[in-house]
Design a protein around this motif. Structure first.
Motif, PDB file in Angstrom:
ATOM      1  N   THR A   7      -6.736   3.300  20.201  1.00  0.00           N
ATOM      2  CA  THR A   7      -6.684   1.833  20.104  1.00  0.00           C
ATOM      3  C   THR A   7      -5.433   1.391  19.360  1.00  0.00           C
ATOM      4  OG1 THR A   7      -9.099   1.671  20.152  1.00  0.00           O
ATOM      5  CG2 THR A   7      -7.889  -0.211  19.261  1.00  0.00           C
ATOM      6  N   ALA A   8      -5.094   2.081  18.272  1.00  0.00           N
ATOM      7  CA  ALA A   8      -3.893   1.730  17.500  1.00  0.00           C
ATOM      8  C   ALA A   8      -2.628   1.974  18.318  1.00  0.00           C
ATOM      9  CB  ALA A   8      -3.871   2.532  16.207  1.00  0.00           C
ATOM     10  N   TRP A   9      -2.591   3.078  19.059  1.00  0.00           N
ATOM     11  CA  TRP A   9      -1.433   3.346  19.929  1.00  0.00           C
ATOM     12  C   TRP A   9      -1.274   2.225  20.958  1.00  0.00           C
ATOM     13  CZ3 TRP A   9       2.472   6.771  19.687  1.00  0.00           C
ATOM     14  CH2 TRP A   9       2.322   7.901  18.868  1.00  0.00           C
ATOM     15  N   LEU A  10      -2.370   1.803  21.550  1.00  0.00           N
ATOM     16  CA  LEU A  10      -2.304   0.733  22.540  1.00  0.00           C
ATOM     17  C   LEU A  10      -1.873  -0.586  21.903  1.00  0.00           C
ATOM     18  CD1 LEU A  10      -5.525   1.645  24.538  1.00  0.00           C
ATOM     19  CD2 LEU A  10      -3.195   1.607  25.464  1.00  0.00           C
ATOM     20  N   ARG A  11      -2.387  -0.896  20.733  1.00  0.00           N
ATOM     21  CA  ARG A  11      -1.957  -2.110  20.020  1.00  0.00           C
ATOM     22  C   ARG A  11      -0.450  -2.103  19.808  1.00  0.00           C
ATOM     23  NH1 ARG A  11      -4.470  -3.274  14.435  1.00  0.00           N
ATOM     24  NH2 ARG A  11      -3.021  -5.051  14.660  1.00  0.00           N
ATOM     25  N   LEU A  12       0.085  -0.940  19.448  1.00  0.00           N
ATOM     26  CA  LEU A  12       1.522  -0.828  19.181  1.00  0.00           C
ATOM     27  C   LEU A  12       2.345  -1.010  20.446  1.00  0.00           C
ATOM     28  CD1 LEU A  12       3.933  -0.080  17.329  1.00  0.00           C
ATOM     29  CD2 LEU A  12       3.435   2.325  17.851  1.00  0.00           C
ATOM     30  N   THR A  13       1.909  -0.391  21.521  1.00  0.00           N
ATOM     31  CA  THR A  13       2.744  -0.368  22.727  1.00  0.00           C
ATOM     32  C   THR A  13       2.550  -1.566  23.633  1.00  0.00           C
ATOM     33  OG1 THR A  13       1.066   0.962  23.880  1.00  0.00           O
ATOM     34  CG2 THR A  13       2.834   2.152  22.744  1.00  0.00           C
ATOM     35  N   THR A  80      -0.897  10.120  24.302  1.00  0.00           N
ATOM     36  CA  THR A  80       0.043   9.632  23.293  1.00  0.00           C
ATOM     37  C   THR A  80       0.985  10.765  22.888  1.00  0.00           C
ATOM     38  OG1 THR A  80      -1.181  10.283  21.309  1.00  0.00           O
ATOM     39  CG2 THR A  80      -1.886   8.258  22.423  1.00  0.00           C
ATOM     40  N   LEU A  81       2.023  10.411  22.163  1.00  0.00           N
ATOM     41  CA  LEU A  81       2.962  11.418  21.673  1.00  0.00           C
ATOM     42  C   LEU A  81       2.278  12.474  20.820  1.00  0.00           C
ATOM     43  CD1 LEU A  81       5.974   9.133  20.684  1.00  0.00           C
ATOM     44  CD2 LEU A  81       5.987  10.865  22.474  1.00  0.00           C
ATOM     45  N   ALA A  82       1.143  12.123  20.236  1.00  0.00           N
ATOM     46  CA  ALA A  82       0.425  13.055  19.358  1.00  0.00           C
ATOM     47  C   ALA A  82      -0.622  13.870  20.107  1.00  0.00           C
ATOM     48  CB  ALA A  82      -0.256  12.281  18.231  1.00  0.00           C
ATOM     49  N   ASP A  83      -0.757  13.631  21.418  1.00  0.00           N
ATOM     50  CA  ASP A  83      -1.781  14.320  22.202  1.00  0.00           C
ATOM     51  C   ASP A  83      -1.294  15.712  22.588  1.00  0.00           C
ATOM     52  OD1 ASP A  83      -3.547  15.124  24.411  1.00  0.00           O
ATOM     53  OD2 ASP A  83      -4.256  13.050  24.318  1.00  0.00           O
ATOM     54  N   PRO A  84      -2.105  16.753  22.413  1.00  0.00           N
ATOM     55  CA  PRO A  84      -1.681  18.115  22.778  1.00  0.00           C
ATOM     56  C   PRO A  84      -1.417  18.287  24.274  1.00  0.00           C
ATOM     57  CG  PRO A  84      -4.003  18.084  22.172  1.00  0.00           C
ATOM     58  CD  PRO A  84      -3.452  16.758  21.787  1.00  0.00           C
ATOM     59  N   ASP A  85      -1.950  17.395  25.105  1.00  0.00           N
ATOM     60  CA  ASP A  85      -1.715  17.474  26.548  1.00  0.00           C
ATOM     61  C   ASP A  85      -0.449  16.741  26.984  1.00  0.00           C
ATOM     62  OD1 ASP A  85      -3.933  19.047  27.189  1.00  0.00           O
ATOM     63  OD2 ASP A  85      -5.262  17.308  27.229  1.00  0.00           O
ATOM     64  N   TYR A  86       0.203  16.063  26.046  1.00  0.00           N
ATOM     65  CA  TYR A  86       1.460  15.378  26.380  1.00  0.00           C
ATOM     66  C   TYR A  86       2.473  16.422  26.859  1.00  0.00           C
ATOM     67  CZ  TYR A  86       5.176  11.837  25.936  1.00  0.00           C
ATOM     68  OH  TYR A  86       6.194  10.933  26.186  1.00  0.00           O
ATOM     69  N   PRO A  87       3.217  16.171  27.954  1.00  0.00           N
ATOM     70  CA  PRO A  87       4.140  17.192  28.472  1.00  0.00           C
ATOM     71  C   PRO A  87       5.201  17.602  27.451  1.00  0.00           C
ATOM     72  CG  PRO A  87       4.355  15.097  29.664  1.00  0.00           C
ATOM     73  CD  PRO A  87       3.177  14.966  28.788  1.00  0.00           C
ATOM     74  N   GLN A  88       5.228  18.884  27.118  1.00  0.00           N
ATOM     75  CA  GLN A  88       6.089  19.395  26.056  1.00  0.00           C
ATOM     76  C   GLN A  88       7.569  19.197  26.364  1.00  0.00           C
ATOM     77  OE1 GLN A  88       5.045  20.482  23.091  1.00  0.00           O
ATOM     78  NE2 GLN A  88       7.189  20.685  22.442  1.00  0.00           N
ATOM     79  N   PRO A  97       8.349   8.502  26.314  1.00  0.00           N
ATOM     80  CA  PRO A  97       7.502   7.312  26.187  1.00  0.00           C
ATOM     81  C   PRO A  97       6.410   7.520  25.144  1.00  0.00           C
ATOM     82  CG  PRO A  97       7.732   7.992  28.489  1.00  0.00           C
ATOM     83  CD  PRO A  97       8.274   9.094  27.654  1.00  0.00           C
ATOM     84  N   SER A  98       6.062   6.452  24.456  1.00  0.00           N
ATOM     85  CA  SER A  98       4.997   6.550  23.451  1.00  0.00           C
ATOM     86  C   SER A  98       3.653   6.855  24.092  1.00  0.00           C
ATOM     87  CB  SER A  98       4.905   5.238  22.658  1.00  0.00           C
ATOM     88  OG  SER A  98       6.114   4.983  21.971  1.00  0.00           O
ATOM     89  N   LEU A  99       3.432   6.296  25.289  1.00  0.00           N
ATOM     90  CA  LEU A  99       2.179   6.502  26.010  1.00  0.00           C
ATOM     91  C   LEU A  99       2.463   6.900  27.450  1.00  0.00           C
ATOM     92  CD1 LEU A  99      -0.201   3.496  25.159  1.00  0.00           C
ATOM     93  CD2 LEU A  99      -0.178   5.761  24.138  1.00  0.00           C
ATOM     94  N   LEU A 100       1.576   7.690  28.020  1.00  0.00           N
ATOM     95  CA  LEU A 100       1.594   7.997  29.448  1.00  0.00           C
ATOM     96  C   LEU A 100       0.209   7.709  30.011  1.00  0.00           C
ATOM     97  CD1 LEU A 100       3.513  11.416  29.563  1.00  0.00           C
ATOM     98  CD2 LEU A 100       4.407   9.161  30.207  1.00  0.00           C
TER      99      LEU A 100
END
Length: 372
Positions: A7-13, A80-88, A97-100
């Motif tokens: 929710t905080a990531w979405l608020r930011l982006t 999000t950038l902090a998600d382990p599934d975010y493409p390395q 991007p901050s979010l995908l």
């Protein structure tokens, strides 16, 4: 219950006017978005100036709720950038991007990948070669990344979906939009068998300046970039340049010196891109890969060699193909080269088109196709 961190990531982006650069400054200064929003206004202003007021005073709860509702549906994820599934690989690029927003198989995002891009106004042979290469590479374990555009992009996705490596479409609209509409069925297949990825908020329409921006994601997610047919002013060359700047391999498929859509590829080869004739040329540079499934069956490209399974042509058909060569020609040129009557030549051309050996082009021209 909604995840407070997401929710905080979405608020930011989802604050209009607070773009990716501002987001990165805030994250670098304060840490995760929850810490950004807990910081004093004065501290935020020291980092981003008046945009701190936008950040704290904008009510974007409706957009946040809509995104959370979308993410809660089967097959949808917001990374999000902090998600382990975010493409390395993308995370290591200069402008991740901050979010995908992801529809489909999230696990593909961290598989070895190759970007395949090219002309929207591709020739029939270019489409055939792009699909064949993508299918061969996907069978060998590479995930094919492209932009869902008409032409080469679509052919690359179709080829990638034939192999275990699969295919990922990076789009320039919201993940809830399909553009172009002609790729509706392809997009539905990608959403179930591959993946569709966007950095843009839900509902974002097809805006011209968003498409060059998504090119950096196409380049950033892949170990290399292959260009199949591109004019000298093609956006595909931007993707290739971005890939080179990231230290990724750049490949180009050569074409006729008379073809406008081959000039961009030839320019890349002159600048150091590796000339590609078959999938092996790419695998030698960025492979090998552990195939996730069965062993590939190599698909031939237009190398000038006729596969043994090709049906035997009669003398008239063979003569017309020889006269056509590998550059497009019009009817008058073929009449002059073959000495046939118009009626006889047209009959042979129709037969060759039905056999998928010749394609008709705009302007009354014909192009030879390599056999499959």
């Amino acid at each position: 219950m909604a995840d407070p961190a997401l929710t905080a990531w979405l608020r930011l982006t989802l604050v209009p006017g607070v773009g990716p650069e501002t987001q990165r400054h805030l994250l670098a200064a304060f840490g995760l978005p929850e810490q950004v929003f807990s910081a004093p206004r004065s501290a935020l202003k020291q980092v981003v100036g008046k945009k701190a007021d936008l950040l704290l005073d904008t009510d974007n709860q409706e957009a946040v709720d809509r995104a959370l509702d979308w993410a809660g549906k089967p097959g949808n994820r917001i990374l999000t950038l902090a998600d382990p599934d975010y493409p390395q690989l993308l995370l290591e690029s200069a402008d991740p991007p901050s979010l995908l927003y992801v529809k489909g198989r999230v696990e593909l995002l961290n598989r070895p990948a190759l970007a395949i891009v090219g002309s929207r106004n591709a020739t029939p042979q270019g489409l055939k070669d792009a699909e064949a290469l993508a299918a061969d590479l996907a069978a060998q374990g590479l995930t094919i990344v492209s932009g869902l555009a008409l032409g080469i992009d679509g052919a690359a996705h179709r080829g990638g979906l034939k192999g275990e490596g699969g295919s990922i479409a990076i789009i320039g609209t919201g993940a809830d939009r399909i553009y172009p509409s002609r790729h509706k069925e392809l997009a539905l297949q990608l959403a179930t068998e591959g993946a569709i990825v966007s950095e843009f908020p839900l509902g974002t329409p097809a805006v011209a300046h968003n498409f060059p921006r998504r090119n950096r994601i196409i380049a950033g997610m892949a170990k290399g970039c292959l260009v199949v047919e591109a004019a000298l002013e093609s956006g595909s060359l931007i993707t290739a340049r971005l890939a080179a700047e990231l230290g990724r391999e750049v490949f180009a498929l050569p074409g006729s010196i008379h073809s406008p859509v081959a000039k961009g590829c030839h320019r890349l080869i002159q600048q150091g891109a590796k000339l590609v004739q078959e999938a092996r040329d790419i695998v030698e540079e960025i492979g090998p890969f552990d195939p996730p499934g069965c062993k590939p069956a190599r698909t031939p490209l237009s190398t000038g060699n006729t596969p043994k399974t090709t049906p035997i042509l009669d003398p008239g058909q063979a003569a017309v193909l020889d006269a056509l060569g590998h550059d497009p020609a019009n009817l008058d040129q073929l009449l002059q080269r073959t000495g046939l009557t118009t009626e006889a030549l047209c009959a042979i051309l129709v037969t060759l088109e039905l056999a998928d050996r010749v394609a008709s082009l705009p302007g009354g021209r014909y192009q030879r196709l390599s056999p499959t």
